[in-house]
Design an enzyme around this catalytic site. Structure first.
Site, mmCIF file in Angstrom:
data_model
loop_
_atom_site.group_PDB
_atom_site.id
_atom_site.type_symbol
_atom_site.label_atom_id
_atom_site.label_comp_id
_atom_site.label_asym_id
_atom_site.label_seq_id
_atom_site.Cartn_x
_atom_site.Cartn_y
_atom_site.Cartn_z
ATOM 1 C CE LYS A 1 -60.106 -5.260 61.055
ATOM 2 N NZ LYS A 1 -59.267 -5.382 62.256
ATOM 3 C CE1 TYR B 1 -69.779 17.143 57.943
ATOM 4 C CE2 TYR B 1 -69.269 15.332 59.421
ATOM 5 C CZ TYR B 1 -68.978 16.575 58.915
ATOM 6 O OH TYR B 1 -67.872 17.271 59.365
ATOM 7 C CE1 TYR C 1 -67.401 22.267 66.193
ATOM 8 C CE2 TYR C 1 -65.502 22.826 64.844
ATOM 9 C CZ TYR C 1 -66.387 21.892 65.344
ATOM 10 O OH TYR C 1 -66.261 20.576 64.994
ATOM 11 C CB SER D 1 -68.656 10.949 63.977
ATOM 12 O OG SER D 1 -67.295 11.176 64.094
ATOM 13 C CD GLN D 2 -64.383 3.945 62.782
ATOM 14 O OE1 GLN D 2 -63.340 3.670 63.386
ATOM 15 N NE2 GLN D 2 -64.596 3.577 61.541
ATOM 16 C CE LYS E 1 -61.806 -2.480 64.672
ATOM 17 N NZ LYS E 1 -60.658 -1.579 64.805
ATOM 18 C CE LYS F 1 -59.016 -11.634 51.787
ATOM 19 N NZ LYS F 1 -59.327 -12.467 52.962
HETATM 20 N N1 COA Z 1 -60.276 -6.087 54.192
HETATM 21 C C1 COA Z 1 -59.850 -6.399 55.434
HETATM 22 N N2 COA Z 1 -59.615 -5.470 56.408
HETATM 23 C C2 COA Z 1 -59.816 -4.172 56.084
HETATM 24 C C3 COA Z 1 -60.264 -3.787 54.818
HETATM 25 C C4 COA Z 1 -60.491 -4.805 53.837
HETATM 26 N N3 COA Z 1 -60.913 -4.526 52.605
HETATM 27 N N4 COA Z 1 -60.372 -2.440 54.791
HETATM 28 C C5 COA Z 1 -60.004 -2.009 56.009
HETATM 29 N N5 COA Z 1 -59.648 -3.049 56.783
HETATM 30 C C6 COA Z 1 -59.158 -2.991 58.162
HETATM 31 C C7 COA Z 1 -58.110 -1.917 58.348
HETATM 32 O O1 COA Z 1 -56.836 -2.395 58.036
HETATM 33 C C8 COA Z 1 -58.272 -1.560 59.805
HETATM 34 O O2 COA Z 1 -57.645 -2.543 60.592
HETATM 35 P P1 COA Z 1 -57.355 -2.369 62.190
HETATM 36 O O3 COA Z 1 -58.652 -2.552 62.920
HETATM 37 O O4 COA Z 1 -56.407 -3.452 62.467
HETATM 38 O O5 COA Z 1 -56.780 -1.009 62.333
HETATM 39 C C9 COA Z 1 -59.750 -1.720 60.044
HETATM 40 O O6 COA Z 1 -60.203 -2.601 59.027
HETATM 41 C C10 COA Z 1 -60.532 -0.414 60.007
HETATM 42 O O7 COA Z 1 -60.494 0.172 58.720
HETATM 43 P P2 COA Z 1 -61.766 0.915 58.130
HETATM 44 O O8 COA Z 1 -62.984 0.348 58.730
HETATM 45 O O9 COA Z 1 -61.673 0.909 56.649
HETATM 46 O O10 COA Z 1 -61.704 2.381 58.678
HETATM 47 P P3 COA Z 1 -60.552 3.371 59.083
HETATM 48 O O11 COA Z 1 -59.926 2.915 60.344
HETATM 49 O O12 COA Z 1 -59.674 3.621 57.913
HETATM 50 O O13 COA Z 1 -61.421 4.645 59.403
HETATM 51 C C11 COA Z 1 -62.363 6.791 58.982
HETATM 52 C C12 COA Z 1 -62.143 5.371 58.450
HETATM 53 C C13 COA Z 1 -63.105 7.602 57.965
HETATM 54 C C14 COA Z 1 -63.182 6.700 60.269
HETATM 55 C C15 COA Z 1 -60.957 7.401 59.281
HETATM 56 O O14 COA Z 1 -60.231 7.540 58.079
HETATM 57 C C16 COA Z 1 -61.019 8.771 59.884
HETATM 58 O O15 COA Z 1 -60.957 9.769 59.194
HETATM 59 N N6 COA Z 1 -61.109 8.827 61.240
HETATM 60 C C17 COA Z 1 -61.245 10.072 61.954
HETATM 61 C C18 COA Z 1 -62.692 10.392 62.125
HETATM 62 C C19 COA Z 1 -62.878 11.458 63.145
HETATM 63 O O16 COA Z 1 -62.073 12.377 63.242
HETATM 64 N N7 COA Z 1 -63.935 11.307 63.956
HETATM 65 C C20 COA Z 1 -64.219 12.193 65.012
HETATM 66 C C21 COA Z 1 -64.650 13.529 64.554
HETATM 67 S S1 COA Z 1 -64.781 14.613 65.919
HETATM 68 C C1 HC5 Z 2 -66.147 12.048 71.372
HETATM 69 C C2 HC5 Z 2 -66.155 12.157 69.890
HETATM 70 C C3 HC5 Z 2 -67.327 12.794 69.284
HETATM 71 C C4 HC5 Z 2 -67.261 12.966 67.794
HETATM 72 C C5 HC5 Z 2 -67.671 14.322 67.349
HETATM 73 C C6 HC5 Z 2 -67.753 14.505 65.853
HETATM 74 O O1 HC5 Z 2 -67.755 13.583 65.090
HETATM 75 O O2 HC5 Z 2 -67.886 15.753 65.422
HETATM 76 C C7 HC5 Z 2 -67.957 16.024 64.032
HETATM 77 C C8 HC5 Z 2 -66.793 16.939 63.709
HETATM 78 C C9 HC5 Z 2 -66.503 17.140 62.282
HETATM 79 O O3 HC5 Z 2 -65.866 18.144 61.938
HETATM 80 O O4 HC5 Z 2 -66.869 16.313 61.457
HETATM 81 C C10 HC5 Z 2 -69.260 16.719 63.763
HETATM 82 N N1 HC5 Z 2 -70.484 15.913 63.849
HETATM 83 C C11 HC5 Z 2 -70.781 15.499 65.213
HETATM 84 C C12 HC5 Z 2 -71.576 16.749 63.377
HETATM 85 C C13 HC5 Z 2 -70.433 14.703 62.988
#
Ligand code: COA
Ligand code: HC5
Length: 638
Positions: free
Chosen positions: A435, A464, A118, A566-567, A431, A438
């Site tokens: 799901k 990424y 940043y 990004s999710q 989702k 599985k």
């Molecule tokens: N069978 C059935 N259900 C499943 C499954 C399977 N094999 N695997 C996962 N699921 C379910 C989970 O239990 C969860 O249930 P919920 O909706 O009731 O909570 C749901 O599916 C989602 O799981 P999944 O899709 O595997 O993803 P996650 O929620 O673990 O997310 C990431 C994955 C990478 C997005 C998460 O770990 C993460 O790091 N999030 C932060 C990202 C972030 O910071 N983004 C912004 C950046 S600025």
């Molecule tokens: C309102 C939420 C926006 C998500 C922003 C995000 O995912 O930023 C990432 C941060 C990181 O460290 O992975 C960077 N990216 C936008 C380049 C994926």
């Protein structure tokens, strides 16, 4: 001197933060009482970020390169990596110093990360770094409605702030593990400050006299609005409404210089302009009032009229991401401000946030709370006390600053013209379908994106995905590399008519599992990207020559993310968006709900090979085709 990493974003000598905790939806604010020190106790209990084993990272780096490199390049890189990791080699030395650093610091990475990702990054924060967030369309369509909604929104943010101040936000969890809550402290009363070569971030929440005002910008004119009564209670929505009306009626003229547009500039240019702008005492005080404020509220003017749902959503995303250009709302912002809420005249609402202090999830938690708050009927009785007039912030515009503003307008307009933003709602499933089969929904979506990209370009690209490192103290993110050998095998087989459906399903399962296992590895601090960055930073710090693995073209290729994704899940049905990170790539942000998925795809018009609408269509096709394959094929091992 101002520190840079989250915890050190306190002026040296200032009081350390006291606490907070957890995202709003699990909070019962009514019964909450302050438990002093709860935050610090929680933080201390978190594990520290591990340094992964060197051999493991080296092996995983080679595997990650397999789907994106040619054979001969891979052979060359293997040799460099072998040299790097050999006993007594430079890799081992750097690894040892990194392990020492990990013992001495709260988090060996976070300070470096904020710098590299940043504060040293010099492209404009607009589009290139700061994400936008679009809320569902709100039910108003005139100035009165805009003001009314804005007042409720402010009250909602203050309600959330009370929970932060009282340490009554419960701790968030991911996969059953408690998360670091530090970022919640960093988003209010913070601001980025441009520098000539490196920026900094200040956080006034922890000062001895924390700010009691927000800044409001209307028709490019900034105002200080005190949001607390003299007894310390927050202003009610009714009181805020009166104050916002006063602001709007004293900023009706629309020919004010859009000083805020300076914050859209390349950081070096803005750093220079900032010095000249703040030479003047009035300007300096005005800028300081914005920087110190709890957040900025942008009461926007009109945006271009578009017809159709998809065009509307895409236009709303543009409004949140960059404001539409200088003729629209790009000047009605202060993009250095960590948190800006944006309210249009037509019911379009959202936010833009400066990324250095925090990731999306804390911002989304705050916004989910605010949306819920705005939907509740008001119960509070408004005190009948006269309120002081909100203070207008003045700027003295010298010819030099005027020139900087004109240059910023031009650069912003080029950027706005260049951004190809497409928001789509994939309404066939969410989702629920993965799901039911599985499969991890996130992995399913990422594999579909690999398929979409492969169909468009007949190759795989470095991809990424953000993974949260918040299981660790002061954790930020690591990279999930979504292009794997397993995903490559799947996408190559998918449209191959010589392959049986059972084989395709088997390959799909393997690709989805590979993604989920990379995710598990990343969130537990065992991914490769931040470790490789750490070893490189260690070499820089020790002033030893940069190891050959970093100057290798394979490394540059591995970091050239044509898909940056990004999710960002939320309770509210909203869309988040950001720009691509390379000139010939895409930014893909998605919010998977139970029965639909919101997507925002971005790319640059200047690149002839990219087209956001095409990627959106390819993504829709990929998701549908994957479901069809699953539904029409008996599972091999069931
Ligand atoms: N069978 C059935 N259900 C499943 C499954 C399977 N094999 N695997 C996962 N699921 C379910 C989970 O239990 C969860 O249930 P919920 O909706 O009731 O909570 C749901 O599916 C989602 O799981 P999944 O899709 O595997 O993803 P996650 O929620 O673990 O997310 C990431 C994955 C990478 C997005 C998460 O770990 C993460 O790091 N999030 C932060 C990202 C972030 O910071 N983004 C912004 C950046 S600025
Ligand atoms: C309102 C939420 C926006 C998500 C922003 C995000 O995912 O930023 C990432 C941060 C990181 O460290 O992975 C960077 N990216 C936008 C380049 C994926």
């Amino acid at each position: 001197m101002w520190g840079i990493c989250s915890r050190t974003m306190v002026k040296v000598g200032m009081v350390k933060p006291c606490g907070l905790i957890k995202p709003c939806h699990l909070v019962k604010p009514v019964s909450a009482t302050r438990v002093p020190g709860r935050y610090l106790t929680h933080q201390k209990g978190l594990p520290t970020l591990p340094v992964p084993p060197l051999q493991q990272t080296c092996e995983r780096y080679i595997s990650a390169l397999e789907p994106i490199l040619e054979m001969d390049q891979l052979t060359h890189t293997k040799e460099l990596v072998d040299e790097f990791k050999k006993a007594g080699g430079v890799g081992e030395k750097l690894q040892k110093s990194l392990e020492k650093r990990a013992q001495k610091t709260e988090n060996w990475l976070s300070q470096w990360w904020v710098q590299v990702a940043y504060l040293d990054y010099r492209l404009p924060v607009v589009v290139h770094s700061s994400p936008g967030l679009v809320l569902p369309h709100m039910n108003f369509s005139d100035k009165q409605g805009q003001i009314r909604f804005a007042a409720k929104l402010i009250a909602g943010v203050l309600d959330f702030k009370t929970m932060i101040d009282n340490e009554t936000l419960p701790v968030e969890h991911l996969g059953g593990k408690a998360l670091c809550m530090n970022q919640y402290y960093e988003v209010l009363s913070s601001c980025r400050i441009p520098g000539l070569k490196r920026d900094s971030v200040v956080n006034h929440a922890k000062s001895s006299r924390p700010p009691k005002h927000i800044t409001v910008v209307h028709n490019f004119q900034f105002f200080v609005l005190d949001v607390y009564n003299s007894d310390g209670t927050p202003l009610t929505a009714d009181q805020l409404c009166v104050q916002l009306e006063r602001i709007c009626s004293s900023s009706l003229q629309d020919n004010a210089e859009p000083v805020g547009i300076l914050t859209t500039q390349h950081r070096d240019s803005w750093g220079k302009a900032y010095i000249s702008l703040t030479k003047d005492k009035t300007n300096k005080e005005s800028v300081s009032a914005i920087q110190r404020s709890i957040f900025t509220l942008c009461l926007d003017g009109a945006m271009p009229q578009v017809s159709g749902d998809e065009a509307y959503r895409s236009c709303a995303a543009v409004q949140m991401l960059h404001g539409g250009g200088s003729q629209w709302n790009s000047g009605n912002r202060w993009f250095d401000k960590t948190l800006q809420f944006i309210i249009g005249q037509d019911g379009t609402c959202g936010a833009n946030y400066e990324h250095a202090p925090a990731e999306g999830p804390p911002i989304v938690a705050l916004i989910d709370h605010v949306v819920e708050y705005t939907r509740k009927p008001e119960m509070v009785r408004t005190p009948m006390v006269p309120l002081p007039m909100p203070k207008k912030l003045h700027f003295n515009i010298t010819p030099e600053i005027k020139k900087d503003i004109e240059e910023a307008k031009q650069a912003m307009n080029i950027l706005a013209q260049d951004l190809d933003m497409r928001v789509t709602v994939f309404s066939h499933f969410g989702k629920n379908v993965p799901k039911a089969h599985k499969m991890s929904p996130d992995a399913f979506i990422q594999v579909a994106l690999q398929l979409a990209y492969y169909r468009m370009y007949q190759r795989c690209c470095a991809t990424y995905e953000s993974a949260s490192l918040r299981m660790f103290r002061l954790g930020r993110t690591d990279t999930i590399r979504s292009a794997s050998s397993a995903s490559a095998a799947f996408v190559k087989a998918f449209d191959d008519t010589s392959k049986q459906n059972t084989e395709k399903v088997d390959l799909m399962e393997k690709a989805v599992k590979a993604h989920r296992s990379y995710t598990n590895m990343a969130v537990s601090g065992q991914a490769i990207d931040r470790h490789l960055l750490g070893l490189k930073m260690q070499a820089v710090e020790e002033k030893v020559s940069i190891p050959a693995i970093y100057t290798d073209t394979a490394f540059a290729k591995a970091l050239h993310y044509k898909l940056s994704t990004s999710q960002v899940p939320s309770k509210t049905d909203c869309v988040m968006c950001f720009g691509p990170v390379v000139p010939d790539g895409y930014g893909v942000c998605y919010n998977p709900m139970e029965d639909h998925i919101n997507f925002a795809m971005s790319s640059f018009n200047a690149c002839k090979e990219t087209n956001s609408a095409h990627l959106a269509q390819a993504m829709q096709d990929a998701l549908l085709d994957m479901r069809t394959l699953l539904e029409h094929t008996p599972r091999a091992k069931l």
